[in-house]
Write an enzyme that holds these catalytic residues in place. Structure first.
Site, PDB file in Angstrom:
ATOM      1  N   ASN A   1      30.603  39.724   6.096  1.00  0.00           N
ATOM      2  CA  ASN A   1      31.384  39.469   7.307  1.00  0.00           C
ATOM      3  C   ASN A   1      32.709  38.872   6.849  1.00  0.00           C
ATOM      4  OD1 ASN A   1      32.511  38.619   9.681  1.00  0.00           O
ATOM      5  ND2 ASN A   1      30.972  37.040  10.114  1.00  0.00           N
TER       6      ASN A   1
ATOM      7  N   LYS B   1      35.347  38.307   8.459  1.00  0.00           N
ATOM      8  CA  LYS B   1      36.031  37.494   9.476  1.00  0.00           C
ATOM      9  C   LYS B   1      37.527  37.884   9.528  1.00  0.00           C
ATOM     10  CE  LYS B   1      32.447  34.089   8.948  1.00  0.00           C
ATOM     11  NZ  LYS B   1      31.999  32.719   9.124  1.00  0.00           N
TER      12      LYS B   1
ATOM     13  N   HIS C   1      28.082  36.694  17.041  1.00  0.00           N
ATOM     14  CA  HIS C   1      28.313  35.706  15.973  1.00  0.00           C
ATOM     15  C   HIS C   1      28.625  34.344  16.612  1.00  0.00           C
ATOM     16  CE1 HIS C   1      30.184  33.546  12.676  1.00  0.00           C
ATOM     17  NE2 HIS C   1      29.500  34.352  11.888  1.00  0.00           N
TER      18      HIS C   1
ATOM     19  N   GLU D   1      30.759  32.200  16.002  1.00  0.00           N
ATOM     20  CA  GLU D   1      32.183  31.952  16.272  1.00  0.00           C
ATOM     21  C   GLU D   1      32.613  32.620  17.580  1.00  0.00           C
ATOM     22  OE1 GLU D   1      33.551  33.173  12.385  1.00  0.00           O
ATOM     23  OE2 GLU D   1      32.513  31.420  11.584  1.00  0.00           O
TER      24      GLU D   1
ATOM     25  N   GLU E   1      21.591  32.573  11.718  1.00  0.00           N
ATOM     26  CA  GLU E   1      22.708  31.822  11.142  1.00  0.00           C
ATOM     27  C   GLU E   1      22.767  30.442  11.781  1.00  0.00           C
ATOM     28  OE1 GLU E   1      25.748  34.701   9.295  1.00  0.00           O
ATOM     29  OE2 GLU E   1      26.336  34.383  11.361  1.00  0.00           O
TER      30      GLU E   1
ATOM     31  N   GLY F   1      29.977  28.416   6.781  1.00  0.00           N
ATOM     32  CA  GLY F   1      31.270  28.025   6.229  1.00  0.00           C
ATOM     33  C   GLY F   1      31.341  26.555   5.840  1.00  0.00           C
TER      34      GLY F   1
ATOM     35  N   SER G   1      26.491  30.070   4.400  1.00  0.00           N
ATOM     36  CA  SER G   1      26.757  29.591   3.035  1.00  0.00           C
ATOM     37  C   SER G   1      25.805  30.176   2.002  1.00  0.00           C
ATOM     38  CB  SER G   1      26.747  28.059   2.981  1.00  0.00           C
ATOM     39  OG  SER G   1      27.736  27.537   3.848  1.00  0.00           O
TER      40      SER G   1
HETATM   41  P1  PGA Z   1      29.467  31.844   5.473  1.00  0.00           P
HETATM   42  O1  PGA Z   1      29.531  32.684   6.841  1.00  0.00           O
HETATM   43  O2  PGA Z   1      28.687  32.679   4.487  1.00  0.00           O
HETATM   44  O3  PGA Z   1      30.897  31.647   5.078  1.00  0.00           O
HETATM   45  O4  PGA Z   1      28.765  30.565   5.783  1.00  0.00           O
HETATM   46  C1  PGA Z   1      28.430  33.433   7.291  1.00  0.00           C
HETATM   47  C2  PGA Z   1      28.769  34.038   8.640  1.00  0.00           C
HETATM   48  O5  PGA Z   1      29.427  33.376   9.446  1.00  0.00           O
HETATM   49  O6  PGA Z   1      28.386  35.194   8.935  1.00  0.00           O
END
Ligand code: PGA
Length: 250
Positions: A9, A11, A95, A97, A167, A173, A212
């Site tokens: 992903n 982003k 997601h 976000e 998640e 993140g 992460s």
């Molecule tokens: P990350 O993001 O691996 O940077 O924690 C995962 C995601 O949001 O899909």
């Protein structure tokens, strides 16, 4: 046996130049990865570049979001059929976000899931609790509610061929990862929730972990019985790290 899936992903990161480099790096190393399925989800405008570079490789690509509507006067939105036009196999739906920054609620996420399915895209449905929700002991309530919205609108059969990504919001993140046991517990819960509707669909359902995941922790996480791959944010922006996770999944 469920084929592992590792999806990147990206982003809202990258430029045309950096995306070209990243795709080149993935292409160069993908031959060594083994039997895991691999996909990348670039920002919309870079999808044609992904399609051009990945068309003759085993790597799939997809969108990070889509509209619940099929088309029409919805300025700034992207329809499922448009993603299909550019060869997308997958689309990330719900997601965290999108849920927290753009106000997407369970009902809208379920409609997006259904729109993706109706068009023939495979949704990657993201679910997960915030730190506060975990500390309150409500992880299963939250994840159960997020799943139920989709199960009620689209039906369990719509999850065949789809993907769920667990998640935990507190792990995205942040560098904080769920322990393999914490993740496994929620993955098993997700599978049992779906099994309550359709055991065969639950058995075949790929449930990815996201939050992460990195080369250093991927092996342990992916060794869990109900973890069938990863949805990778930060670490998917470096071909070397992403490929190392793909290898760990295979
Ligand atoms: P990350 O993001 O691996 O940077 O924690 C995962 C995601 O949001 O899909």
């Amino acid at each position: 046996m469920r084929q592992p899936l590792v999806a990147g992903n990206w982003k809202m990161n990258g430029s045309l130049n950096s995306v070209r480099e990243l795709l080149k790096g993935i292409k160069a190393g993908i031959g060594d990865v083994g039997p895991a399925e691999v996909a990348v989800c670039p920002p919309f405008v870079f999808i044609p570049e992904a399609q051009a570079q990945l068309a003759d490789t085993p790597v799939a690509w997809g969108g990070q979001n889509l509209s619940a509507e099929a088309g029409g006067a919805f300025t700034g939105e992207i329809a499922a059929s448009m993603l299909l036009d550019f060869g997308c196999r997958y689309v990330i739906v719900g997601h965290s976000e999108r849920r927290t920054l753009y106000g997407e609620d369970d009902a809208l996420v379920a409609r997006k899931f259904a729109a993706a399915r109706a068009a023939g895209l495979r949704p990657i449905l993201c679910v997960g609790e915030t730190l506060e929700e975990r500390q309150r002991g409500t992880t299963e309530d939250v994840v159960g509610r997020q799943l139920d919205a989709v199960l009620e609108l689209a039906g369990a059969a719509a999850l065949a061929d789809a993907v769920v990504a667990y998640e935990p919001v507190w792990a995205i993140g942040t560098g904080m990862t769920a322990t393999p046991q914490q993740a496994q517990d929620v993955h098993a819960f997700i599978r049992s929730r779906v099994a309550g509707h359709d055991p065969a669909v639950a058995d075949g359902l790929r449930i990815l972990y996201g939050g992460s995941m990195k080369p250093g922790n991927a092996v342990e996480l992916l060794a869990q019985a109900d973890i069938d791959g990863g949805l990778i944010g930060g670490a998917s922006l470096k071909a070397e790290d992403f490929l190392a996770i793909c290898k760990a999944a295979a």
